[in-house]
Scaffold this active site. Structure first.
Site, PDB file in Angstrom:
ATOM      1  N   TRP A  72     -56.141 -10.806  12.389  1.00 48.88           N
ATOM      2  CA  TRP A  72     -55.194 -10.457  13.457  1.00 48.88           C
ATOM      3  C   TRP A  72     -55.899  -9.608  14.524  1.00 48.88           C
ATOM      4  O   TRP A  72     -55.617  -9.717  15.709  1.00 48.88           O
ATOM      5  CB  TRP A  72     -54.015  -9.671  12.861  1.00 48.88           C
ATOM      6  CG  TRP A  72     -53.027  -9.215  13.898  1.00 48.88           C
ATOM      7  CD1 TRP A  72     -51.966  -9.922  14.369  1.00 48.88           C
ATOM      8  CD2 TRP A  72     -53.001  -7.965  14.592  1.00 48.88           C
ATOM      9  NE1 TRP A  72     -51.283  -9.195  15.321  1.00 48.88           N
ATOM     10  CE2 TRP A  72     -51.904  -7.983  15.470  1.00 48.88           C
ATOM     11  CE3 TRP A  72     -53.811  -6.822  14.565  1.00 48.88           C
ATOM     12  CZ2 TRP A  72     -51.577  -6.916  16.310  1.00 48.88           C
ATOM     13  CZ3 TRP A  72     -53.491  -5.762  15.397  1.00 48.88           C
ATOM     14  CH2 TRP A  72     -52.387  -5.808  16.252  1.00 48.88           C
ATOM     15  N   HIS A  73     -56.831  -8.754  14.061  1.00 51.12           N
ATOM     16  CA  HIS A  73     -57.511  -7.868  15.009  1.00 51.12           C
ATOM     17  C   HIS A  73     -58.460  -8.607  15.932  1.00 51.12           C
ATOM     18  O   HIS A  73     -58.782  -8.132  17.011  1.00 51.12           O
ATOM     19  CB  HIS A  73     -58.272  -6.764  14.266  1.00 51.12           C
ATOM     20  CG  HIS A  73     -57.369  -5.687  13.771  1.00 51.12           C
ATOM     21  ND1 HIS A  73     -56.679  -5.785  12.592  1.00 51.12           N
ATOM     22  CD2 HIS A  73     -57.010  -4.495  14.317  1.00 51.12           C
ATOM     23  CE1 HIS A  73     -55.950  -4.697  12.425  1.00 51.12           C
ATOM     24  NE2 HIS A  73     -56.124  -3.909  13.450  1.00 51.12           N
ATOM     25  N   GLY A  74     -58.940  -9.747  15.519  1.00 51.21           N
ATOM     26  CA  GLY A  74     -59.840 -10.484  16.392  1.00 51.21           C
ATOM     27  C   GLY A  74     -60.455 -11.654  15.666  1.00 51.21           C
ATOM     28  O   GLY A  74     -60.559 -11.655  14.437  1.00 51.21           O
TER      29      GLY A  74
END
Lengths: 387, 513
Positions: free
Chosen positions: B356-358
């Site tokens: 989700w963060h990248g």
């Protein structure tokens, strides 16, 4: 069905309850906060204005040492002393080393180099409007056209604010933007530096300046003292400078060629002012170093876009009766491909040849203007013989 | 638009605040105003200048229309995304309880739309790069690598939107009373681009709270909002940004292959550990403060995470709203800790949390690292092998151990943003190199081109460590009555100092996620 606890909102809910349990709601806290905020900002602005560590304000206590402020003050002084410049060089740092004395010898006109850091056609238009308003329009202008700068929707440097007379000629909305940029330059470290500057005594004013390894003469010419010294010692390698800067500057120069209409408008306004005052203009596009050019114009599209831009500018200038000297290739005026300080700035050797070429003199004839090393010996306290 | 920009502080915020409280006290006006202001706030990113903005309304031919749509593409995307979910939830509610298939279909459409958008904008580039690398490795021809610009805040608003439809489907959330309510919930500018990730049930009752219909602001709440905003600005502009300058120089040097030596490397890693906390919790404090200015209480997002005594405690304190989202919509539906599947479920949840963060291998590794920590922690705890917090030694040992484990994770996280010469963006090299540097494998002293001795950075790291370990967090501070004039003077002065730094601010870290 899973139960979803709301622990993450509980804290906020508690805060909400706290408010309602408090005493009668009053705006006093917010007003004191606002007052303190505004007061703090105003105090910082005053300190930054007076101490002027960012060199962008027309401070009566600490004059700006930026080339925009300094050169404008010299022009103002020359006009006040009734010896206004009859020929002026406008442009960016790439025109810094056009020797006023060379132009003077070739044309017989008292010359001043008013090229400024990151100068654009808007700078030139503002400077010309200012000198005209002073009642001293020049007879001749050497106008540097930095082709790549036309492709950027670049901003005017905030240091244009450092001279009130020049700033007054800045059109809207650029003047608002410049003012905003100048105010935003007052960071906390800058404010501290300004405060310290106010505690130091002001030095005696002189007609030339030497700082940051550069010698600035009162005809606007700039001698690259440190670079000249390194060159003599055999320690100056411009290829290395190009390689060191290529990543950073390549990203700057690699923006798409999209000429903003306002740049064209400013050029036309500049030409109109010149025409109204009967000023002759010699416009030129300076060259880049080959390695630099290869890196910046690495695609056919960009090369074509650049060519189209230069042709378009040449067309506008021609419509105003001015020829654009396209020196984008160093060979075009007999320049030496190795006489560069970096990817875009030429040494005085090439600048001298380019000046002669654009003024119709023999580019190969020996220079008669003072040599830069002589200038260093004459002005710089720790002169080159001590090296 | 950024919270830390002159336009926001001097024009946007006062204008919206003034119009909100003094324009009209009708619910429709306030919801409409906040929605319009929020869409303006969001659309601001897409225009270079005023001419650019005005130009999108001058439509003479197809190319002008194309240009206009292109400029407004992210705004349209958010509008479409939230509309799909609003209508999906509305139709789910209209269907009778026994129409399970049709209800599920609507839920699936909504989830597909949301996850499809995330996949397209956030992950397509990464997976096409992976496919290309794989193809090259196996000797096949190069495959096209697709690169799309990530719309700001997409990860946040799609999660919020998804939670609404899921909650309505499960029957545990009331539906929005109207499209304006829903649009305002999704777009409400304080939380729009980097959280906290709110749920409709968090905010629904607040839109009809007594504070919303009153004619004038509740000044106590406004004052609290101002304090939150100031503390957030202080964390971001006077701490995180100062750390960022020093820390980035070290990580950039690492990317260029410069030997750092252990001292610089530790300064870079610890500096980043505190930078990310002050940056992100600063943003959250600002968002919460801004919410209070409009009588909306947003949930707490950070609860002194570096005081955590175990990995599980850390995730109850760090990015609380994301952890809660992952727990409620991923971990629990996977089965949670039931049926001896805890380890698997934790790993899957944290892997996806990392993703989700990248879209990068290092974010996945970071997620896996935390998944592993949680799994090991629960395993040790269930056997009674995790030291008790009851005694001071155990408590402090657990705290510092947890901190050290979290710091190791940040190496992966930060390394994902290092562009190493000669390697692709997805390369794992920067992380391994940094680990090597931390233990002096590449040399004990800094090499040529390394940043100077970071005395200021070490000083800042020490101060930040003290702050994070001993100072109360923003919520704890504001439980105590701080509505005193001297605090107002101090806060106003700090805010002025923060505004001075606006011109030199660094982007919020979580804007890219």
């Amino acid at each position: 069905m899973p139960q979803f606890d709301k622990f993450h909102l509980e804290q906020s809910e508690s805060l909400g309850r706290l408010h309602h349990e408090g005493v009668a709601s009053s705006p006093r806290f917010a007003l004191i906060f606002l007052g303190s905020f505004v007061l703090g900002l105003v105090a910082a602005l005053v300190v930054n204005f007076l101490g002027n560590s960012a060199q962008v304000f027309p401070s009566p206590v600490r004059e700006s040492e930026s080339d925009r402020g300094w050169k404008a003050r010299i022009v103002e002084r020359f006009v006040a002393e009734n010896r206004p410049p009859e020929a002026i060089v406008f442009g960016s740092s790439r025109a810094w080393q056009i020797k006023a004395s060379t132009v003077e010898q070739l044309t017989g006109l008292r010359t001043f180099n008013w090229a400024v850091t990151s100068g654009t056609v808007l700078d030139s238009r503002i400077q010309l409007a200012y000198v005209t308003r002073l009642g001293a329009p020049p007879k001749l202008i050497l106008l540097e056209i930095e082709d790549a700068a036309w492709a950027w929707d670049g901003e005017l440097q905030p240091s244009i604010l450092s001279h009130v007379g020049v700033f007054r000629e800045t059109p809207f909305p650029d003047n608002v933007r410049v003012f905003g940029d100048a105010c935003s330059s007052g960071t906390i470290p800058a404010t501290v530096r300004s405060l310290l500057a106010l505690t130091r005594p002001v030095g005696a004013s002189q007609t030339w300046r030497y700082f940051n390894g550069q010698l600035w003469l009162d005809d606007g010419y700039i001698v690259m003292v440190d670079a000249e010294r390194a060159k003599i010692r055999g320690q100056f390698f411009f290829e290395k400078v190009i390689q060191e800067n290529i990543t950073e500057l390549r990203s700057l120069w690699s923006k798409p060629y999209r000429v903003h209409p306002r740049w064209i408008r400013y050029l036309e306004e500049f030409l109109d002012i010149a025409k109204a005052n009967g000023i002759r203009i010699v416009a030129f596009v300076p060259p880049m170093h080959q390695a630099w050019e290869k890196a910046c114009f690495d695609s056919e599209d960009r090369r074509v876009a650049r060519r189209e831009l230069i042709d378009r500018l040449a067309g506008i200038l021609a419509a105003h009766g001015t020829k654009l000297h396209d020196y984008s290739r160093v060979e075009s005026f007999g320049g030496d491909p190795n006489e560069f300080w970096d990817g875009t700035h030429q040494t005085p050797v090439n600048m001298d040849r380019m000046t002669r070429a654009m003024l119709g003199a023999d580019a190969a004839s020996p220079a008669t203007a003072p040599d830069d090393l002589d200038l260093i010996k004459r002005y710089v306290p720790e002169n080159i013989n001590r090296e | 638009m950024l919270f830390n920009s002159y336009f926001f502080v001097f024009v946007f915020l006062p204008a919206v605040f003034g119009l909100f409280w003094y324009g009209s006290h009708s619910l429709r006006w306030r919801l409409g105003l906040l929605t319009f202001a929020s869409y303006t706030f969001y659309s601001w990113w897409q225009f270079e200048d005023w001419d650019d903005f005005v130009g999108t309304f001058v439509i003479r031919d197809w190319s002008d229309l194309e240009n206009s749509l292109w400029h407004w593409r992210f705004t349209i995307l958010m509008l479409l995304s939230s509309s799909v979910d609003y209508w999906a939830a509305k139709w789910i509610l209209r269907l009778p309880a026994d129409a399970a298939v049709r209800r599920k279909t609507l839920l699936a459409i909504s989830l597909t739309a949301n996850l499809g958008l995330l996949g397209l904008f956030k992950y397509l580039g990464f997976f096409s790069q992976v496919a290309n690398d794989l193809s090259s490795f196996l000797g096949g021809g190069p495959l096209p690598v697709i690169s799309l610009i990530l719309p700001v805040g997409i990860s946040f608003y799609t999660f919020e939107s998804m939670s609404y439809v899921i909650d309505v489907y499960r029957g545990i959330a009331k539906p929005a009373k109207g499209y304006l309510d829903y649009a305002c919930f999704i777009s409400f500018f304080p939380h729009l681009v980097a959280g906290p990730i709110i749920r409709y049930s968090d905010i629904l009752h607040q839109f009809r709270d007594v504070n919303w219909v009153r004619r004038y602001p509740d000044w106590d709440q406004v004052n609290t909002g101002l304090l939150f905003l100031t503390i957030g600005m202080l964390k971001k502009l006077l701490i995180a940004d100062v750390l960022a300058l020093k820390v980035n120089a070290i990580w950039n040097a690492l990317g260029q292959g410069t030997v750092l030596g252990p001292e610089l490397a530790w300064a870079g890693v610890l500096g980043y550990t505190f930078r990310i906390y002050f940056d992100f919790s600063g943003y959250s404090d600002m968002a919460i403060g801004l919410g209070h200015l409009f009588a909306v209480r947003l949930p707490q997002n950070f609860d002194s995470p570096y005081k955590a005594t175990d990995p599980s405690d850390f995730w109850r304190r760090w990015h609380i709203t994301l952890s809660a989202w992952l727990r409620d919509y991923l971990y629990i539906p996977l089965g949670g800790s039931r049926n001896n599947k805890r380890t698997r479920n934790l790993l899957v949840t944290m892997l996806l949390g990392g993703l989700w963060h990248g879209a990068a291998w290092l974010f996945i590794i970071w997620g896996a690292w935390h998944g592993l920590l949680l799994a090991v922690f629960h395993s040790l705890k269930s056997r009674g092998w995790w030291m008790s917090n009851e005694r001071p030694f155990g408590y402090w040992f657990n705290r510092q151990l947890t901190f050290a484990l979290v710091v190791i994770g940040w190496v992966f996280f930060r390394a994902a943003d290092v562009h190493t010469t000669g390697y692709s963006h997805a390369s794992l090299v920067p992380a391994w190199r940094m680990f090597g540097e931390l233990f002096g494998f590449y040399g004990l002293s800094p090499g040529l081109g390394a940043p100077a001795f970071p005395a200021i950075l070490w000083l800042l790291v020490a101060l930040c460590w003290l702050w994070c370990n001993f100072a109360p967090n923003t919520f704890e501070s504001l439980y105590r009555p701080m509505i005193r004039w001297r605090y107002a003077v101090l806060a106003g002065g700090i805010m002025a100092a923060c505004v001075l730094q606006f011109g030199h601010s660094v982007d919020f870290l979580y804007f890219r996620f």
